[in-house]
Design a protein around this motif. Structure first.
Motif, PDB file in Angstrom:
ATOM      1  N   VAL A  86       0.839  -1.203   0.000  1.00  0.00           N
ATOM      2  CA  VAL A  86       0.000   0.000   0.000  1.00  0.00           C
ATOM      3  C   VAL A  86       0.870   1.247   0.000  1.00  0.00           C
ATOM      4  O   VAL A  86       0.639   2.190  -0.774  1.00  0.00           O
ATOM      5  N   GLU A  88       4.018   1.550  -0.936  1.00  0.00           N
ATOM      6  CA  GLU A  88       4.763   1.682  -2.196  1.00  0.00           C
ATOM      7  C   GLU A  88       3.879   2.302  -3.275  1.00  0.00           C
ATOM      8  O   GLU A  88       4.302   3.204  -4.010  1.00  0.00           O
ATOM      9  N   LEU A  89       2.629   1.835  -3.340  1.00  0.00           N
ATOM     10  CA  LEU A  89       1.717   2.385  -4.349  1.00  0.00           C
ATOM     11  C   LEU A  89       1.379   3.836  -4.036  1.00  0.00           C
ATOM     12  O   LEU A  89       1.289   4.673  -4.943  1.00  0.00           O
ATOM     13  N   ASP A  92       4.226   5.937  -5.245  1.00  0.00           N
ATOM     14  CA  ASP A  92       4.191   6.120  -6.698  1.00  0.00           C
ATOM     15  C   ASP A  92       3.131   7.135  -7.101  1.00  0.00           C
ATOM     16  O   ASP A  92       3.391   8.094  -7.830  1.00  0.00           O
ATOM     17  N   LEU A  93       1.903   6.884  -6.616  1.00  0.00           N
ATOM     18  CA  LEU A  93       0.778   7.683  -7.100  1.00  0.00           C
ATOM     19  C   LEU A  93       0.819   9.101  -6.551  1.00  0.00           C
ATOM     20  O   LEU A  93       0.623  10.073  -7.293  1.00  0.00           O
ATOM     21  N   LYS A  96       3.537  11.068  -8.240  1.00  0.00           N
ATOM     22  CA  LYS A  96       3.099  11.593  -9.535  1.00  0.00           C
ATOM     23  C   LYS A  96       2.184  12.803  -9.352  1.00  0.00           C
ATOM     24  O   LYS A  96       2.309  13.819 -10.057  1.00  0.00           O
TER      25      LYS A  96
ATOM     26  N   LEU B  89      -2.657   6.126 -15.912  1.00  0.00           N
ATOM     27  CA  LEU B  89      -2.511   5.412 -14.643  1.00  0.00           C
ATOM     28  C   LEU B  89      -2.379   3.917 -14.883  1.00  0.00           C
ATOM     29  O   LEU B  89      -1.592   3.231 -14.217  1.00  0.00           O
ATOM     30  N   ASP B  92       1.171   3.240 -15.873  1.00  0.00           N
ATOM     31  CA  ASP B  92       2.068   3.246 -14.714  1.00  0.00           C
ATOM     32  C   ASP B  92       1.931   1.974 -13.899  1.00  0.00           C
ATOM     33  O   ASP B  92       2.914   1.288 -13.605  1.00  0.00           O
ATOM     34  N   LEU B  93       0.686   1.674 -13.532  1.00  0.00           N
ATOM     35  CA  LEU B  93       0.473   0.575 -12.589  1.00  0.00           C
ATOM     36  C   LEU B  93       0.711  -0.782 -13.241  1.00  0.00           C
ATOM     37  O   LEU B  93       1.379  -1.652 -12.666  1.00  0.00           O
ATOM     38  N   LYS B  96       4.382  -1.337 -13.740  1.00  0.00           N
ATOM     39  CA  LYS B  96       5.025  -1.825 -12.522  1.00  0.00           C
ATOM     40  C   LYS B  96       4.722  -3.300 -12.300  1.00  0.00           C
ATOM     41  O   LYS B  96       5.615  -4.084 -11.938  1.00  0.00           O
ATOM     42  N   MET B 149       0.896  -8.679  -6.196  1.00  0.00           N
ATOM     43  CA  MET B 149       0.508  -7.440  -5.538  1.00  0.00           C
ATOM     44  C   MET B 149      -1.016  -7.311  -5.557  1.00  0.00           C
ATOM     45  O   MET B 149      -1.585  -6.711  -6.470  1.00  0.00           O
ATOM     46  N   VAL B 151      -3.138  -5.569  -3.833  1.00  0.00           N
ATOM     47  CA  VAL B 151      -3.687  -4.219  -3.755  1.00  0.00           C
ATOM     48  C   VAL B 151      -3.633  -3.558  -5.126  1.00  0.00           C
ATOM     49  O   VAL B 151      -4.600  -2.929  -5.579  1.00  0.00           O
ATOM     50  N   LEU B 152      -2.515  -3.718  -5.794  1.00  0.00           N
ATOM     51  CA  LEU B 152      -2.381  -3.178  -7.143  1.00  0.00           C
ATOM     52  C   LEU B 152      -3.385  -3.807  -8.094  1.00  0.00           C
ATOM     53  O   LEU B 152      -3.987  -3.122  -8.920  1.00  0.00           O
ATOM     54  N   LEU B 155      -6.641  -2.055  -7.813  1.00  0.00           N
ATOM     55  CA  LEU B 155      -6.646  -0.738  -8.446  1.00  0.00           C
ATOM     56  C   LEU B 155      -6.779  -0.871  -9.960  1.00  0.00           C
ATOM     57  O   LEU B 155      -7.542  -0.141 -10.599  1.00  0.00           O
TER      58      LEU B 155
END
Lengths: 227, 227
Positions: A86, A88-89, A92-93, A96, B89, B92-93, B96, B149, B151-152, B155
């Motif tokens: 969480v 780390e994200l 990143d976000l 930005k 976005l 980016d995500l 990663k 990941m 959580v990622l 998103l």
DNA sequence: GCTTCTAATTTGTTATCACAGATCAGGCCG
DNA sequence: CGGCCTGATCTGTGATAACAAATTAGAAGC
């Protein structure tokens, strides 16, 4: 309860409950692992289970709550890895967002950020922890708003909420920074001067320091929650 | 409706409705701007308004639907800027995620990705558009899963769903790539060979090409939706 | 023919009720 | 004394009904 009726959120009861629950989570009223019961909350708020049910469902969708198999919502127990992810994200976000904000913002935007940070610092030294947490959140969300990226703002809000229940641990720690060295100052300066690299690095430093401190405390937080 | 009862999702009706609506959005059954009515959907699915209401609320929370002031949910009308933001976005995500997946994945993971892409290509040339869209989504989500990941992943799912209603426009376009040049191949290769830079760039190229094509078509999509 | 006001209908929201599965307590049997 | 079974209670889910706001349709007036 603080007020007889949870005041904010609009004329829909479900929205008010959602807003109220969100605030309670940010204030760490519920401990990680705690189960939230429909009728208990409904009775406390003086409403029927229906709008509470909708609010809980939405919070699960937003990642603020966790749905157990046997259909009961609880405050998530953050593992070490999950907390790292969480943060780390967020780095990143929000990095930005800060960079973009530095490119777009006007001087009065930086002033508004500075005002929020001032209120936060004031609440901090005065020991008004809940207010300090709220102002800190407001600061980060304002940076995202300044970036003019509404979709990103929504993502960051979701991430923020996921570690909200842990924030109470922050208030029991000693200061993470000396006041004049707080990373927020560099965020504000970066945004004021249009220095997007500075703004990005500063907000990332803020989040990283926060994350490291929280991760160190995580074992005792989770142990306390297991009771 | 395709099946008498929307089969998937578990034993909770609300979950089934949520899953079904999600699929309909991905298949562009509803046009951007269309309002989704509670009782209409409930009647079509043969359930009461209650679970439909919960499903709609959750989709709003996930960003897949938009809540109007006068409390009615509709499929979002994506502006040019918003579509650009979502895709930026995603780049980016997912970039990663692809890089992380390249570091972690085993050979059989790359094989699984290749199998998904093969099914997608097959559906593409055979003109089975809905299946192609589903397999494409599966490919991207699998990359995020391989990154370990969660959580990622959540998103990205949310972002993906936000441009889901537009995907039907893709099926009416000519091919974006010649089959052997499809960016997915480089994603698979990057993940198989542990080349995280290649995997990241390839998935970003995939998203960028997709985004550019969609943005070019956006005016006519939104005009069509205004009817 | 077009606007405007009003009434009927539609639509979302909330409360209440009935139901099913889970949980827990107490007691029975080993 | 301890494990297991059973019934009472708790808890979430879904349907139904009543309500309020909004939208729409129709008719009257300009």
């Amino acid at each position: 309860m603080d007020a007889e009726i949870p005041l904010p959120g609009g004329d829909r009861i479900a929205a008010r409950v959602h807003h109220w629950l969100r605030l309670q989570l940010m204030r760490s009223r519920f401990r990680p692992g705690e189960k939230l019961k429909l009728r208990t909350l409904a009775e406390e708020l003086g409403v029927s289970p229906t709008p509470v049910r909708e609010a809980l469902g939405r919070l699960v969708s937003e990642g603020a709550l966790e749905q157990l198999d046997h259909r009961s919502a609880r405050v998530p127990l953050l593992s070490d890895e999950r907390l790292r992810e969480v943060c780390e994200l967020r780095a990143d976000l929000e990095g930005k967002a800060a960079a973009r904000a530095a490119e777009l913002a006007k001087p009065q935007d930086a002033d508004r950020l500075a005002a929020i940070h001032a209120r936060m610092s004031e609440a901090r030294v005065a020991g008004r922890s809940p207010e300090m947490l709220v102002e800190n959140e407001r600061f980060h969300m304002e940076v995202c708003t300044l970036a003019g990226m509404p979709v990103l703002l929504r993502l960051v809000e979701s991430l923020w909420l996921q570690c909200g229940p842990l924030n109470a641990a922050l208030t029991r720690m000693r200061f993470l920074h000396r006041p004049e060295e707080h990373p927020h100052h560099d965020v504000i300066r970066g945004i004021r001067e249009g220095d997007s690299a500075l703004a990005r690095l500063a907000i990332q430093r803020d989040i990283t320091v926060y994350a490291d401190a929280l991760i160190r405390r995580l074992p005792e937080i989770n142990v306390a929650a297991r009771e």
